[in-house]
Every structure is written in structure tokens, then in C-alpha cells.
Design an enzyme around this catalytic site. Structure first.
Site, PDB file in Angstrom:
ATOM      1  N   HIS A 140      -3.494   6.710   2.176  1.00  0.00           N
ATOM      2  CA  HIS A 140      -3.759   6.052   0.895  1.00  0.00           C
ATOM      3  C   HIS A 140      -2.464   5.471   0.336  1.00  0.00           C
ATOM      4  CE1 HIS A 140      -7.406   8.935   0.528  1.00  0.00           C
ATOM      5  NE2 HIS A 140      -7.679   7.883   1.275  1.00  0.00           N
ATOM      6  N   GLU A 178       0.368  -1.037  -2.947  1.00  0.00           N
ATOM      7  CA  GLU A 178       1.370  -1.945  -2.381  1.00  0.00           C
ATOM      8  C   GLU A 178       1.459  -3.244  -3.173  1.00  0.00           C
ATOM      9  OE1 GLU A 178       1.928  -1.949   1.992  1.00  0.00           O
ATOM     10  OE2 GLU A 178       1.425  -4.075   1.857  1.00  0.00           O
ATOM     11  N   ASN A 198     -16.255   3.893   5.177  1.00  0.00           N
ATOM     12  CA  ASN A 198     -16.663   5.306   5.346  1.00  0.00           C
ATOM     13  C   ASN A 198     -17.971   5.598   4.614  1.00  0.00           C
ATOM     14  OD1 ASN A 198     -14.288   5.555   6.738  1.00  0.00           O
ATOM     15  ND2 ASN A 198     -13.441   7.192   5.497  1.00  0.00           N
ATOM     16  N   PRO A 243      -5.702  -3.937   5.306  1.00  0.00           N
ATOM     17  CA  PRO A 243      -4.274  -3.630   5.214  1.00  0.00           C
ATOM     18  C   PRO A 243      -3.635  -3.425   6.577  1.00  0.00           C
ATOM     19  CG  PRO A 243      -5.567  -1.667   4.776  1.00  0.00           C
ATOM     20  CD  PRO A 243      -6.554  -2.781   4.983  1.00  0.00           C
ATOM     21  N   SER A 282       0.240  -1.890   8.235  1.00  0.00           N
ATOM     22  CA  SER A 282       1.183  -0.865   7.798  1.00  0.00           C
ATOM     23  C   SER A 282       2.039  -1.443   6.678  1.00  0.00           C
ATOM     24  CB  SER A 282       2.073  -0.424   8.959  1.00  0.00           C
ATOM     25  OG  SER A 282       3.092  -1.394   9.194  1.00  0.00           O
ATOM     26  N   HIS A 307     -11.027  -1.745   9.293  1.00  0.00           N
ATOM     27  CA  HIS A 307     -10.588  -1.489   7.921  1.00  0.00           C
ATOM     28  C   HIS A 307      -9.070  -1.418   7.813  1.00  0.00           C
ATOM     29  CE1 HIS A 307      -9.500   2.481   9.120  1.00  0.00           C
ATOM     30  NE2 HIS A 307      -9.606   3.060   7.940  1.00  0.00           N
ATOM     31  N   GLY A 308      -8.357  -1.641   8.895  1.00  0.00           N
ATOM     32  CA  GLY A 308      -6.895  -1.598   8.866  1.00  0.00           C
ATOM     33  C   GLY A 308      -6.338  -1.948  10.232  1.00  0.00           C
ATOM     34  N   GLY A 347      -4.910   0.413  12.351  1.00  0.00           N
ATOM     35  CA  GLY A 347      -5.189   1.498  13.285  1.00  0.00           C
ATOM     36  C   GLY A 347      -3.920   2.171  13.779  1.00  0.00           C
TER      37      GLY A 347
END
Length: 491
Positions: A224, A227, A329, A375, A377, A400-401, A403
Site C-alpha cells: 500500500h 505517491e 480483489n 501502479p 514500483s 493491477h500493478g 507484479g
């Protein structure tokens, strides 16, 4: 509906485990089709580039097999951020028959309704000097609590249980009516998921969902984050927030995981592979628990966004405007053109409805499709995408990101704190208030977001609208390095 039993262990090695990548066949649509003796007749679509397929860990395949074995499974789609999760991969989309198939629990997970908020401003990115980035971080830290188990810094931490329940049933609709909002909620995915009046929160159950009551308005730990970003396309400042349902959602999930195992002890031998079919007395109750957890998460993101918006205005003198707020999720009932009425489980995956999708009728997104928030990193680009009609192939879902490519323990053991901190400073990315990067969440622990998004674009699932460069990052430092293991004598 009858169906094959789920695999009993994520550590078992199905027969095809040694050669599954060889059996993945390129589809002209831009993905790989995977059919093995383990997956049976369930279509499995891998939305990966050849490089991402090669990089996928060996533990992913047994979990793909697990995903195909829930009763009534119609499709398994693997998103390009895929990595080993609980029972099924993080980065998986599982469609099960809505009338008789399973509502699976591992494909929702413990952080029910975790999701993203993106907000934008008219502030030129050049105004975010190093001093302003640090000032923004300090302003946020004064308003938003971070870390596992942290209690909210807002007055909501003192909510009485009846009002807390009203929020978990009424979601953002109740919250806005009671407390107001600085953001236009028409720009959000939803305000609430309905919860049956007859459903009761399992207070005092095995997961102790009551521990989430003082956490409403807190970020949590793990992946979480908050940013501050620069849009490369717009040249202005954006902010993203990623958080979920905290101890409340975790407590609900724990309670129902235990009930699923107790209901089918001979079938569900692995807690991560629990499920309920419509004939179960817990089926409807679990769907209500998912809805309540998701409503908490929606309000939690909303409250944090309010505090972040205040910190932004305090630092830069101008307001933020909501771009979008979306959950992942979740398990939701949807109608799919190919598979009919299904329950769509998105584990570490996010909804991607294009223009003209029936669920968007009457919303401001009907003619363009809704934004998708991806998002990377905090050392890499994040993205805002717009879904395309091709998203039908993935169950209207994308990653969703970016990974993970290193587990948390591997990152803590392999990455050097001094070198990582220096790299962030050299890039001008201000982390928290002390510049110390949580190693388990550092950039090298994640895949390249550009390659992951490249797989999405190549498959025609979505197109890029904004590329967002990190300027300042806020994350809790919960993990600690493990002590070196002592060598046995003579080794």
C-alpha cells in the site's frame, strides 16, 4: 453444478509442471493459450509477453491448475503481473458459472476490495522541487497513519460500532451524506456494493473483524502506498493511493475461510482453496462479507484521499480533482458475451470495461470506457489506461500493478539499503521523510511496468492515457531483515 475438486496443495507438482511453458501456444489475439492434462477443458489465457512467460516462476503453474479446478470454472485469465499468491496466482481472473459454480475465496484473498485512487491537478510538475516533495510527504505523514495495525489519525478512529456498520453497509453513499466530500464521486467506479439487511457482521469471530474499526482512514503496510507523480503527457502533478479493507476485511476473510474448510473438510484441505457453492448456507453470507469489506475499502480510500488532498493543497496551494477510484480483489456477478452469467474473481486484477459496456450505461464513462489505474514500483512508471473492446478476451480485466519479481524475504536479503537509498536520491524520488526505502518494496523487487503494460497493449486490452513518473513516495517500513542463518560446523 458439479465440478472437479480443487487441488489440495499449492506445493504439489501437477504432471504438466515441467513443460507447461512449452505447451503455451501463441494466439493471434496477443496472448498464449494453455491446455494441459491438468487444466482439463477450462480455457486458460496467458496475457504475457514471451519474456514474461519465461520469467514466470515455477510455482505459478500449480496455482493456475488450482484456478481451473473450482466447481463451474469457465475461464482463467492470467495477467502480466502474475506471481505466486495464496492458492491461486496474484494476477488471475477466474470466471465461474453464476447459477451453480463456486464463489472462491483465495481469488478474493484477505485484503477484500483493495484498490486505487488517482487524482490530478493543474500544478506544473516543475513546482514540485525537492523541498516541496519533502514538504508534501511530511504533510501527508501528519494526517495519514501507515503500517500494519496502525490506527487512523482522523476522528473516525473513535467511531461507535453502529456508525461503523452503517459505513460498511452504505459505503461512500452513506459517508458523503453524513460527512461530505471534496471529490466528485461520479468519477468513481461505485459508491457501494449492496449488503443484505439480514446479514450480521461476525463480530468476535476467528478473524476479529472488530480490529478494523479504529483503522478507517489508515493506509496499512505491504504494497500500500501514496505517491506524488508527474504526468509525462500533461506535465502536471498527479497523486495515487493504494489501500484496502485493513483489519476489517482481513478479519471477515479469515472467518469465512475457516467456515469453508469446516463445511467440506475432506475436499478443502488447503485453506487458500476454500469456496462456497449456492447450496452452501454460507454462500450468500460470504458475498455479503465481500460487499461489506469492499465498502470499508472504498470509504478508507476516500478518507485517505481527502487527507492527501488537504496535504496537497497545503503544499502547492491548489486542489486535486478525482480521476478515478476503483477496487480489485473482488468477486462480482457479471454477464460475459462468451460465458454468460458468471462470478468474476479478480485476484490482483482490476476491472476494464470499454466504451459501450452495459455496466457503464448512464455513467460518464459510457462512451469512452472507464480509467484503469496501474501502479508500477515507486522507482518506475505508473499508468492510467483506457479499456478497449479486446478486453472481452480477458474477462474485461487487466493487471493491477507491475507484479513482484522478488519475494519480500528475498528482497530483504538481496538488496543493499545504502545502494537502494542512493539510487532513489539520484532519481530525485523522496521516500517518506527520512529517505530510507523499505527494501521489500524497493524498485528491484518488482517487474518492469513498461513490459507489463506492453503485454496489455499488445493484446488489445487497453491503451495508454497517462504515464506517471514518481516524485515522492510514502510507504510503511514493516519488514525487517532476517538475521543471517548460522552455518553448521564443518560447512
Amino acid at each position: 453444478m458439479a465440478g472437479p475438486r480443487p487441488a489440495s496443495s499449492t506445493r504439489s507438482r501437477p504432471p504438466g509442471a515441467t513443460r507447461w511453458k512449452e505447451l503455451a501456444l501463441a494466439n493471434p489475439g496477443g496472448w498464449f493459450d494453455l491446455a494441459t492434462e491438468d487444466t482439463g477443458e477450462v480455457p486458460v489465457r496467458l496475457f504475457l509477453t514471451p519474456a514474461l512467460l519465461e520469467e514466470a516462476g515455477e510455482g505459478v503453474y500449480p496455482q493456475i491448475v488450482n484456478a481451473t479446478r473450482f466447481p463451474g470454472t469457465r475461464l482463467v485469465a492470467i495477467t502480466p503481473d502474475v506471481h505466486v499468491g495464496y492458492g491461486v496466482p496474484v494476477g488471475s481472473v477466474i470466471l465461474t458459472d453464476a447459477t451453480g459454480g463456486a464463489v472462491a475465496m483465495g481469488p478474493v484473498g484477505f485484503d477484500i476490495g483493495c484498490g486505487m485512487v488517482s487524482a490530478r491537478s493543474e500544478v506544473p510538475a516543475g513546482r514540485a522541487t525537492p523541498e516541496k516533495r519533502l514538504a508534501f510527504n511530511r504533510a501527508v505523514l501528519g494526517r495519514v497513519a501507515m503500517g500494519a495495525g496502525a490506527a487512523s489519525r482522523t476522528p473516525l478512529r473513535r467511531l461507535e460500532r453502529p456508525e461503523f456498520e452503517a459505513i460498511c453497509r452504505g459505503g461512500a453513499a452513506h459517508y458523503v451524506e453524513r460527512y461530505g466530500s471534496r471529490f466528485d464521486r461520479h468519477r468513481a467506479e461505485r459508491d457501494r456494493i449492496p449488503v443484505d439487511d439480514s446479514w450480521e457482521v461476525p463480530w468476535g469471530g476467528p478473524g476479529r473483524p472488530e480490529r478494523g474499526i479504529p483503522q478507517l482512514g489508515s493506509l496499512g503496510g505491504g504494497n500500500h502506498f501514496i505517491e506524488l507523480q508527474e504526468s509525462i503527457e500533461a506535465g502536471t502533478l498527479f497523486v495515487q493511493v493504494h489501500t484496502g479493507s485493513r483489519g476489517f476485511g482481513h478479519g471477515l476473510a479469515t472467518n469465512y475461510f475457516e467456515l469453508a474448510r469446516a463445511e467440506r473438510p475432506g475436499v478443502i484441505t488447503n485453506l487458500d482453496l476454500g469456496y462456497f457453492t449456492p447450496d452452501s448456507i454460507h454462500h450468500r453470507a460470504y458475498l455479503n462479507a465481500v460487499a461489506a469489506g469492499a465498502n470499508f475499502a472504498i470509504v478508507n480510500r476516500m478518507v485517505i484521499a481527502e487527507e492527501v488532498g488537504a496535504a496537497f493543497e497545503e503544499t502547492f496551494g491548489e486542489p486535486l480533482e478525482l480521476v478515478y477510484e476503483i477496487s480489485h480483489n473482488l468477486v462480482q456477478r457479471e454477464t460475459h458475451p462468451e460465458f454468460g452469467d458468471v462470478h468474476v474473481h479478480r485476484k490482483g486484477a482490476t476491472r476494464a470495461f470499454p466504451a459501450g459496456h452495459p455496466a457503464l450505461a448512464g455513467t460518464m464513462w459510457a462512451e469512452r470506457g472507464h480509467p484503469v489505474l496501474i501502479p508500477g514500483s515507486n522507482l518506475d512508471l505508473s499508468f492510467i489506461l483506457r479499456p478497449l473492446p479486446g478486453a472481452v478476451a480477458s474477462g474485461y480485466s487487466v493487471n493491477h500493478g507491475a507484479g513482484r519479481r522478488l519475494s519480500r524475504s528475498a528482497a530483504m536479503q538481496q538488496l543493499d539499503q545504502t545502494a537502494i537509498d542512493a539510487e532513489y536520491r539520484s532519481r530525485g524520488i523522496v521516500v517518506n521523510a527520512d529517505g530510507r526505502v523499505p527494501l521489500d518494496e524497493a524498485g528491484p523487487a518488482y517487474k518492469s511496468s513498461q513490459e507489463v503494460i506492453g503485454a496489455v497493449v499488445a493484446a488489445g486490452l487497453a491503451e495508454i492515457e497517462h504515464r506517471l513518473r514518481p516524485l515522492a513516495s510514502l510507504k510503511a517500513a514493516d519488514a525487517r531483515p532476517r538475521p543471517a542463518r548460522r552455518e553448521a560446523p564443518g560447512r
